[in-house]
Design an enzyme around this catalytic site. Structure first.
Site, PDB file in Angstrom:
ATOM      1  N   GLN A   1       3.181   9.961   0.659  1.00  0.00           N
ATOM      2  CA  GLN A   1       4.464   9.260   0.808  1.00  0.00           C
ATOM      3  C   GLN A   1       5.393   9.510  -0.376  1.00  0.00           C
ATOM      4  OE1 GLN A   1       2.350   5.396   1.982  1.00  0.00           O
ATOM      5  NE2 GLN A   1       4.270   5.236   3.078  1.00  0.00           N
TER       6      GLN A   1
ATOM      7  N   HIS B   1      -2.533   7.932   6.694  1.00  0.00           N
ATOM      8  CA  HIS B   1      -1.527   8.781   6.032  1.00  0.00           C
ATOM      9  C   HIS B   1      -2.159  10.072   5.515  1.00  0.00           C
ATOM     10  CE1 HIS B   1       2.194   6.512   5.991  1.00  0.00           C
ATOM     11  NE2 HIS B   1       1.597   5.426   5.548  1.00  0.00           N
TER      12      HIS B   1
ATOM     13  N   GLY C   1       0.828  -1.194   0.000  1.00  0.00           N
ATOM     14  CA  GLY C   1       0.000   0.000   0.000  1.00  0.00           C
ATOM     15  C   GLY C   1       0.860   1.241   0.000  1.00  0.00           C
TER      16      GLY C   1
ATOM     17  N   CYS D   1       5.569   0.002   7.265  1.00  0.00           N
ATOM     18  CA  CYS D   1       5.254   1.157   6.421  1.00  0.00           C
ATOM     19  C   CYS D   1       6.477   1.482   5.575  1.00  0.00           C
ATOM     20  CB  CYS D   1       4.900   2.350   7.309  1.00  0.00           C
ATOM     21  SG  CYS D   1       4.476   3.836   6.393  1.00  0.00           S
ATOM     22  N   LEU D   2       6.259   1.761   4.292  1.00  0.00           N
ATOM     23  CA  LEU D   2       7.388   2.090   3.416  1.00  0.00           C
ATOM     24  C   LEU D   2       8.094   3.373   3.861  1.00  0.00           C
ATOM     25  CD1 LEU D   2       5.901   1.210  -0.093  1.00  0.00           C
ATOM     26  CD2 LEU D   2       7.522  -0.117   1.268  1.00  0.00           C
TER      27      LEU D   2
ATOM     28  N   HIS E   1      -4.681   1.906   7.572  1.00  0.00           N
ATOM     29  CA  HIS E   1      -3.293   2.381   7.663  1.00  0.00           C
ATOM     30  C   HIS E   1      -3.055   3.486   6.622  1.00  0.00           C
ATOM     31  CE1 HIS E   1       1.241   1.591   7.885  1.00  0.00           C
ATOM     32  NE2 HIS E   1       1.107   2.349   6.801  1.00  0.00           N
ATOM     33  N   GLU E   2      -3.470   3.223   5.368  1.00  0.00           N
ATOM     34  CA  GLU E   2      -3.229   4.206   4.300  1.00  0.00           C
ATOM     35  C   GLU E   2      -4.084   5.456   4.502  1.00  0.00           C
ATOM     36  OE1 GLU E   2      -0.683   3.779   2.596  1.00  0.00           O
ATOM     37  OE2 GLU E   2      -0.418   1.655   2.998  1.00  0.00           O
TER      38      GLU E   2
HETATM   39 NI    NI Z   1       2.380   3.494   5.619  1.00  0.00          NI
END
Ligand code: NI
Length: 172
Positions: A51, A140, A46, A94-95, A136-137
């Site tokens: 991001q 963000h 995701g 998380c990236l 989660h996304e």
């Molecule tokens: Ni994340």
């Protein structure tokens, strides 16, 4: 399509609240294509637009990418319309916080509304990994990272570990 650089914590841009997309046009679709390519390149499931430095309410997911199969989904202006009282705990990463994983508790099931890549309104009911990833996304989009759900002690330990990993990477 292009791979875009992924911001990592504690980059202050990750704390921004993203703006709704007014019109699903070519620019938005290009951003989505780039986000999907960037997500796959980073081995993620995701990614939110912020991001890659774009404060827009857009996220992409692919929770089915096993055995080389790809099924990317894009969500524009997603809104949670219902969340179960029942909670579920899942391990998240998380990236933007590489190499850190921890357990986060969230509603087990949600209903959401969003626009797809054609600008069409869609509704969705999710549980399991899809519910976790979507929440989660969507966090963000509000400038919230999964470590913000952890205790203060766990969060500071995670951020220290991240700084150490970043230094090692810079050194090596
Ligand atoms: Ni994340």
């Amino acid at each position: 399509m292009a791979i875009r650089p992924i911001l990592t914590a504690p980059d202050p841009r990750l704390k921004a609240v993203s703006e709704p997309v007014a019109k699903v046009d070519g620019e938005v679709r290009t951003l989505i294509e780039d986000m999907i390519e960037t997500m796959y390149d980073a081995d993620g499931i995701g990614l939110a637009a912020i991001q890659v430095g774009q404060p827009k309410r857009i996220l992409v997911l692919d929770i089915d990418q096993r055995d080389g199969k790809k099924n990317p989904q894009a969500f524009i202006n997603p809104v949670i319309t219902w969340a179960s009282e029942e909670m579920a705990v899942a391990e998240e990463g998380c990236l933007s916080i590489p190499e850190i994983w921890d357990e986060v508790e969230r509603p087990a099931r949600i209903k959401a509304e969003y626009l797809d890549r054609d600008g069409k309104k869609q509704t969705l009911e999710a549980d399991g990994l899809l519910a976790t990833c979507l929440q989660h996304e969507m966090d963000h989009l509000e400038g919230i990272l999964f470590v913000d759900h952890l205790s203060k002690l766990k969060r500071s330990m995670a951020m220290k570990k991240l700084q150490k990993a970043k230094k090692l990477k810079a050194a090596g």
